[in-house]
Design a protein around this motif. Structure first.
Motif, PDB file in Angstrom:
ATOM      1  N   ALA A 101       0.790  -1.315   0.136  1.00  0.00           N
ATOM      2  CA  ALA A 101       0.027   0.019  -0.022  1.00  0.00           C
ATOM      3  C   ALA A 101       0.786   1.208   0.215  1.00  0.00           C
ATOM      4  O   ALA A 101       0.590   2.282  -0.690  1.00  0.00           O
TER       5      ALA A 101
ATOM      6  N   VAL B 116      -8.903   3.380   0.972  1.00  0.00           N
ATOM      7  CA  VAL B 116      -8.051   2.055   0.605  1.00  0.00           C
ATOM      8  C   VAL B 116      -8.172   1.184   1.823  1.00  0.00           C
ATOM      9  O   VAL B 116      -7.625   1.475   2.772  1.00  0.00           O
TER      10      VAL B 116
ATOM     11  N   TRP C 155     -10.898   1.185  -2.795  1.00  0.00           N
ATOM     12  CA  TRP C 155      -9.828   0.482  -3.532  1.00  0.00           C
ATOM     13  C   TRP C 155      -9.398  -0.845  -2.425  1.00  0.00           C
ATOM     14  O   TRP C 155      -9.863  -0.595  -1.246  1.00  0.00           O
TER      15      TRP C 155
END
Length: 195
Positions: free
Chosen positions: A22, A80, A122
């Motif tokens: 990430a 995310v 995401w």
């Protein structure tokens, strides 16, 4: 509204493979894009209690873990979910965070669903299997959550890694990370919807 990314780290491990992947993808974001990183293990949420048929749905105070996560979620244009693949889906910490979305949908005057509609969800995950299809349940959880909320879904960035730091050896994942957030995310659709 300028872009603001919320990275929700769902691993119990500090600097695990999912987080490393990430962070690799986040490094590619333009400098003016705001980033907030929240490690769920450092902000433990209490067990989720489903009050959907009760009347006392209150906005949690901002000085609690629940309030912090709610405020950060509402402020984000891009969320995310960085969760390692645990038993073919998101981690327990991540699942609990998503469970809280159910409660936040019912807080009067919050407009949780309306606020998130059109924003982007995401996923980033590291798995210990060379077969990427084992992450399909995780991707389905995130896609379907985005579809229900009327969000866009940018897909899931997959990396491979078992031991700490292994994802750095996954050159294909690192290459995908360079452009992952640059793609235009379509509105999420449930699998049974017509294309």
């Amino acid at each position: 509204m300028s872009r603001r990314f919320l990275f929700v780290l769902g691993s119990a491990r500090l600097d695990g493979n999912t987080e490393l992947l990430a962070r690799e993808a986040a490094e590619q974001l333009p400098g003016e894009v705001e980033q907030e990183w929240i490690r769920l293990a450092e902000h433990p949420l209490p067990d989720f209690v489903d009050l959907r048929h009760d009347s006392d749905h209150l906005r949690p105070p901002s000085d609690t873990a629940t309030g912090l996560l709610l405020d950060a979620t509402l402020a984000a244009t891009d969320i995310v979910i960085a969760s390692p693949l645990y038993w073919y889906s998101v981690s327990g910490l991540t699942k609990r965070y998503l469970d809280y979305w159910s409660g936040w949908l019912r807080v009067p005057d919050l407009g949780f669903k309306a606020t998130l509609a059109g924003r982007t969800l995401w996923g980033v995950t590291a798995l210990a299997d060379r077969e990427p299809s084992v992450a399909d349940p995780l991707a389905g959880t995130l896609n379907n959550s985005a579809a229900y909320m009327g969000m866009r879904f940018g897909g899931v960035l997959l990396g491979n890694g078992t031991a700490p730091g292994d994802v750095r050896k996954d050159t294909e994942a690192l290459a995908r990370a360079k452009t992952f957030f640059a793609q235009e995310a379509p509105l999420a659709r449930f699998p049974h919807q017509d294309a």
